[in-house]
Design an enzyme around this catalytic site. Structure first.
Site, mmCIF file in Angstrom:
data_model
loop_
_atom_site.group_PDB
_atom_site.id
_atom_site.type_symbol
_atom_site.label_atom_id
_atom_site.label_comp_id
_atom_site.label_asym_id
_atom_site.label_seq_id
_atom_site.Cartn_x
_atom_site.Cartn_y
_atom_site.Cartn_z
ATOM 1 N N THR A 215 0.741 -1.266 -0.038
ATOM 2 C CA THR A 215 0.027 -0.080 0.008
ATOM 3 C C THR A 215 0.896 1.256 0.074
ATOM 4 O O THR A 215 0.222 2.126 -0.222
ATOM 5 C CB THR A 215 -0.856 0.093 1.131
ATOM 6 O OG1 THR A 215 -0.299 -0.131 2.479
ATOM 7 C CG2 THR A 215 -1.869 -1.102 1.025
ATOM 8 N N MET B 240 4.249 3.904 -1.343
ATOM 9 C CA MET B 240 4.415 4.522 -2.404
ATOM 10 C C MET B 240 5.161 3.800 -3.196
ATOM 11 O O MET B 240 4.798 3.652 -4.566
ATOM 12 C CB MET B 240 5.182 5.842 -2.348
ATOM 13 C CG MET B 240 4.498 7.074 -1.560
ATOM 14 S SD MET B 240 3.064 7.501 -2.575
ATOM 15 C CE MET B 240 4.019 8.413 -3.827
ATOM 16 N N VAL B 241 6.077 2.751 -2.829
ATOM 17 C CA VAL B 241 6.723 1.979 -3.936
ATOM 18 C C VAL B 241 5.848 0.785 -4.147
ATOM 19 O O VAL B 241 5.697 0.284 -5.180
ATOM 20 C CB VAL B 241 8.154 1.400 -3.300
ATOM 21 C CG1 VAL B 241 8.777 0.462 -4.242
ATOM 22 C CG2 VAL B 241 8.919 2.646 -3.035
ATOM 23 N N CYS C 212 17.743 4.601 -4.266
ATOM 24 C CA CYS C 212 17.368 5.552 -5.192
ATOM 25 C C CYS C 212 18.160 6.545 -5.936
ATOM 26 O O CYS C 212 18.183 6.933 -7.216
ATOM 27 C CB CYS C 212 15.774 6.279 -5.228
ATOM 28 S SG CYS C 212 15.678 7.399 -3.743
ATOM 29 N N GLN D 145 16.516 16.194 -4.262
ATOM 30 C CA GLN D 145 15.587 14.998 -4.168
ATOM 31 C C GLN D 145 14.311 15.124 -4.023
ATOM 32 O O GLN D 145 14.002 16.028 -3.229
ATOM 33 C CB GLN D 145 16.349 14.154 -3.134
ATOM 34 C CG GLN D 145 17.682 13.566 -3.295
ATOM 35 C CD GLN D 145 18.317 12.600 -2.267
ATOM 36 O OE1 GLN D 145 19.403 12.590 -1.953
ATOM 37 N NE2 GLN D 145 17.490 11.617 -2.131
ATOM 38 N N ARG E 298 16.581 17.897 -0.135
ATOM 39 C CA ARG E 298 15.253 17.816 -0.357
ATOM 40 C C ARG E 298 14.647 19.010 -1.159
ATOM 41 O O ARG E 298 14.897 20.239 -0.469
ATOM 42 C CB ARG E 298 14.391 17.529 0.798
ATOM 43 C CG ARG E 298 13.027 16.894 0.487
ATOM 44 C CD ARG E 298 12.790 15.765 -0.394
ATOM 45 N NE ARG E 298 13.201 14.578 0.969
ATOM 46 C CZ ARG E 298 13.030 13.217 0.772
ATOM 47 N NH1 ARG E 298 13.166 12.661 -0.551
ATOM 48 N NH2 ARG E 298 13.538 12.513 1.598
ATOM 49 N N HIS F 282 14.953 12.532 -8.955
ATOM 50 C CA HIS F 282 16.097 13.322 -8.269
ATOM 51 C C HIS F 282 17.158 13.717 -9.273
ATOM 52 O O HIS F 282 17.496 13.387 -9.958
ATOM 53 C CB HIS F 282 16.872 12.093 -7.322
ATOM 54 C CG HIS F 282 16.063 11.435 -6.251
ATOM 55 N ND1 HIS F 282 14.942 12.077 -5.920
ATOM 56 C CD2 HIS F 282 16.463 10.402 -5.293
ATOM 57 C CE1 HIS F 282 14.639 11.281 -4.760
ATOM 58 N NE2 HIS F 282 15.436 10.556 -4.580
ATOM 59 N N ASN G 88 12.970 8.415 -9.214
ATOM 60 C CA ASN G 88 13.487 7.838 -8.001
ATOM 61 C C ASN G 88 12.380 6.601 -7.439
ATOM 62 O O ASN G 88 12.951 5.822 -6.839
ATOM 63 C CB ASN G 88 13.393 8.859 -6.638
ATOM 64 C CG ASN G 88 12.329 9.565 -6.641
ATOM 65 O OD1 ASN G 88 12.063 10.291 -7.542
ATOM 66 N ND2 ASN G 88 11.695 9.494 -5.502
ATOM 67 N N THR G 89 11.137 6.753 -7.971
ATOM 68 C CA THR G 89 10.427 5.496 -7.596
ATOM 69 C C THR G 89 10.206 4.470 -8.788
ATOM 70 O O THR G 89 9.489 3.558 -8.792
ATOM 71 C CB THR G 89 9.004 6.186 -7.174
ATOM 72 O OG1 THR G 89 8.212 6.674 -8.125
ATOM 73 C CG2 THR G 89 8.923 6.864 -6.000
#
Lengths: 350, 350, 350, 350
Positions: A13, A15-16, A150, A177, A236, A243, A328-329
């Protein structure tokens, strides 16, 4: 392949986890048959338990799937793991012990001497560590394979062809990032509006140690780490995905900007030779405009599976510098794990 | 001082011009008596001609002031200039020739051998160049003094005490710069939403050359530039005000993190000794929290006149690294010029 | 006043708690003597327990103050409360019962028949409810006074002079609300970057019911609510501070745009007459430029204590429409409570 | 169709021009054969002249195409126009006169009595105006057809099924509009970071007048405008693509939330019946989650060609209210024009 490989997702569930589901929708080799998340979600449907945050709709096949806790047994042939590091260590080992190949995006086992830190374009031969791992840990069928952090994977893809051709001596990188790197809810909006945060807990250490293992040689049953040093400053910024990294390198051999670009553009690895389903046609794309790459415009090139490089030029202190961008994802997380699994399947490890 | 020095502003309606007006509101030594802008604005009131973009209201005294073109005569004793570089060269020279001290924020004359590139905490003695400039150019009363680029000034303030104590050999800097640095309208919103732009035209060259002049020695009527090298990679990020810089340095003498912090915190210069009106009590503020400085939270410390430093630590490739933040339209532009003028007044040059 | 009133803050480490501390720094009548937060923070210093998120530095006097839990006794004469609604109900009553005047920013008691929902410019006379409250609840010295929801207070200030002069029949409002209204961490950055969220839980109901009580008449020991209807659609946008509201109104009497502006600009109430320390000189400021008010440029006008109105014009469906802006954590929260306390002190209730 | 219709684009380098090129890449019926832009771009290649701002790469076939000025002749069968309104009036007429069907996204001719303001799902029969237009203006083959303003089209699609079923009496709308609606460079980043701008020049008037023509009846060779009133308040927010609109409506017949949703979800028009290439399967999509639609998550549903509706509920002042979202540069501009051309081709007008 007459029948698809059955896949379970640990941390489905998050993000990744959502990216896994998005990228596995209509995948030619894999089908998702099991989903696991925290106990809070147990027995709920995915549609109920998941706050879906991707701009493409939640696939219909996943909506009604029931969530289990992160325990064996799971109704699948392999598991993808994107668990938080507080859980991943023990859970992933228990799945490997129970016979599941574990393709992990978590940081816990990346630096273990018997675990491949796999980037198929760079170090496909590191998968031979799996046999050593199984022997040492007395696991029969299961094993653990990891992909890098990542920020690291995008960097490593650009460094690999350069290292092979000219030998890298030192790497300095300053990162900008994306928010999705921190998961969900992750970064509070009040912390990033009109702001930059010059600190990401634990990130610099990962970027400073993972590349040497990735670019290391598999010799005598061990990875001999590459001998260059990496210095990383991580920030960030207010970007959703992608990124950006400002990189400066010192090389062992003399070369030119033109040659650097040439080796990056010509870089091909096992995924390209094997025509793996998620392989980018070019693992490194070099843009020539002087104001690129930019996350919003370039992160989806090669479906987010390549490192996008720009502004390659000489440096007055070290030797060369350039800017790079990685999704990154996708290549930095779910896509990296899927490509790893595709390699393992092609090589008969699944 | 019984009577205030009468100030004119060239480029009064722009972003930096607005900061001049904001910072000169109720200034103890200066009063604004003349405003100049492009021909389009001629004879219009400031309130009509200026699209005021600062979050404090436009001062009442300026609303009705009439704008003239950027030509002599101007009803004032000195002029502040924030003209675009396409105009500043010739206009500033014509004002100096006509007898006006020109305190410029433009880049055109910064690197001229007879023009001070002034940061009063660092190189107050460089103002002696003014006599040489006047002699050489046959100007009687007028002269040109410049302040550095907005990215440079924040960097130079942090480098100065380090250079004095330990000798700088090399500086690498990766910047994350604010939108206001590009003026108005400047950066298009579609270029920066959910994005980073890894290029700012002309910026890297300025940051790589100005610090050596600023930290140079005035000897035999000339500035002998400091001999360290600077490598800069400049990026635009989605921040309104406040440039963040990731800095790595190589030093001539060995030292420690504690000593570096100590020399930065103890740094004092002529503005502090002379108690100039706009002088920060500490030109360099060192924050100890590991996630600072941040633009939104820290840019207004010391009224935007100091460099804010954080995360001072060792580096594995060069020697030390840290993050710094400077307010780019205050200490990086209008505030810098005003402090320069305060120094010149205190030293009898105005 | 020879001695300051001693103030305790319930919920001191939150976003509104921080605003209380910022706004009470150097306050002429109040001094902070006690701080309370959740049990997690008990006995820690404020500097340790609080993740300070305001762009002005944490005042030095508060850094070392020790946090207690939200229980009596507290070393103070009155308490300001900005507790989450899950706690505020019982805690505030226990303080009032123990003899403390409770000046609350929480929603729990706002609509209770014996609790003033106080906006001093509008309904200062509602404080007479306090006596009824104390009698009914058998409280001796303590009591509860509330201020409205952050969206409501900005709206009510604009409506009050219009209602008085022309009688309001209906109000439609569509809001664009700031991130700080959700507290910290509040809105996840991934939920608001490049986005609008068209839902804020519970908000519309508050905006649709509070104004009628605020503009109601105190008669026979009760508030008789005003009889107009309010329809609210609430949206979250990517703004740090400052709620924008698009308002359309139907009136009982005919009037003109010019008259509407006139009554808003001339609006004065008890805080202005009594010259309370936090009172804005004008509770409603009307801007004439056609693209104002804007949160980044106008939220700090009148130190964040006024409603800023713009674009007053006729409407083709109801009667008139305009845009308004209110600073949601100053006049919409901490500043509102402080002004309430100043009124209560001036009227002898403290 | 054995051969594709040859398309020219007026204003090819702008934001909407780029969307035309993106959406016409691999279009089954149309191929781009000519591009025109301002004189500044004359004879340059598209790749040189265009600052491409879309997150998908510039198609290869367009890179080398040469730009001409916006004058006849153009090597194509029809032209799409996205010229600024300062030019569009005369240029579009000259193309129509010269025999080109002009499918325009510009505002100039939208309200002309003999020009269809076409939304094919709603008023496909309005294309019969073309014959009247040609007769009246003595044009042989050429004509002008327009699509609505980007805010209007999203609104009109939601209103059409409601109007048909229940009769609309009044519409109030408060918009939160995306940056791309202002073109490029358009909105300055300093104007929108941490901000809302409550004014878009000319926008409210368009939204208040176009819907009545779109939903009007074609009778006796004329459009009889629908008789409801629209009140619009338009705001710019920090979103790249996707206009959000808070809508409140008054109806002629009584109905319920469930019936409203039903008629919107069942809405189908000519594009769906004719299976036009760019037709969304559902012109209105109704989401049931209480915090949707959101631009970042929902703007690409139905490939950006539908209006996404959420939060349908009763209103206390008018009758019902809901939130809607439309992709302003797809269905609100280039996609709308392409769908118009597809209808015209299917009906034999091209």
């Amino acid at each position: 392949m007459s029948k698809k490989i059955r896949v379970g997702i640990l941390g489905a569930t998050g993000m990744v986890g959502q990216r896994f589901i998005q990228l596995l929708d209509n995948h030619p080799e894999f089908e998702v048959t099991a989903l696991a998340a925290s106990e809070r979600s147990e027995a709920r449907s995915f549609a109920e338990a998941c706050s879906w945050k991707l701009p493409t709709p939640m696939p219909n096949w996943v909506r009604g799937m029931s969530l289990q806790t992160c325990q064996t047994p799971m109704d699948c042939d392999i598991v993808f793991s994107s668990l938080p590091s507080s859980m991943a260590g023990a859970v992933e080992e228990s799945f490997a012990q129970a016979g599941y190949p574990v393709i992990s995006n978590s940081s816990n086992h990346r630096m273990s001497v018997d675990v491949p830190l796999l980037v198929p374009e760079i170090n496909a031969e590191h998968i031979e560590l799996i046999k050593i791992q199984q022997k040492r840990r007395e696991w029969k069928k299961g094993y653990i394979v990891t992909n890098p952090n990542c920020t690291t994977v995008a960097l490593a893809l650009a460094l690999a062809p350069i290292n092979q051709a000219f030998g890298i001596e030192a790497v300095m990188v300053s990162t900008m990032q994306a928010l999705s790197g921190a998961g969900y809810p992750g970064v509070a909006s009040l912390d990033i509006i009109d702001n930059v945060v010059p600190f990401i807990d634990g990130e610099e250490k990962k970027v400073e140690s993972e590349p040497q293992k990735i670019l290391g040689q598999f010799e005598n049953g061990m990875i001999k780490a590459a001998d260059f040093r990496v210095s990383a400053q991580c920030h960030r910024v207010n970007v959703s995905d992608g990124h950006t990294e400002a990189v400066t390198i010192k090389l062992k051999k003399k070369t030119s900007v033109a040659e650097l670009i040439e080796v990056m553009e010509n870089f091909q690895g096992e995924p390209q030779r094997l025509k793996l389903a998620s392989a980018p046609s070019h693992p490194v794309v070099v843009l020539k405009e002087n104001n690129r790459p930019q996350p919003r415009l370039d992160r989806d090139l090669e479906k987010g599976m390549a490192t996008i490089v720009g502004r390659v030029r000489e440096d007055i202190i070290l030797d060369f510098r350039f800017t790079l961008l990685g999704h990154n994802t996708i290549r930095g997380a779910a896509g990296a794990a899927i490509l790893n699994a595709e390699l393992l399947a092609a090589k008969g490890y699944i």
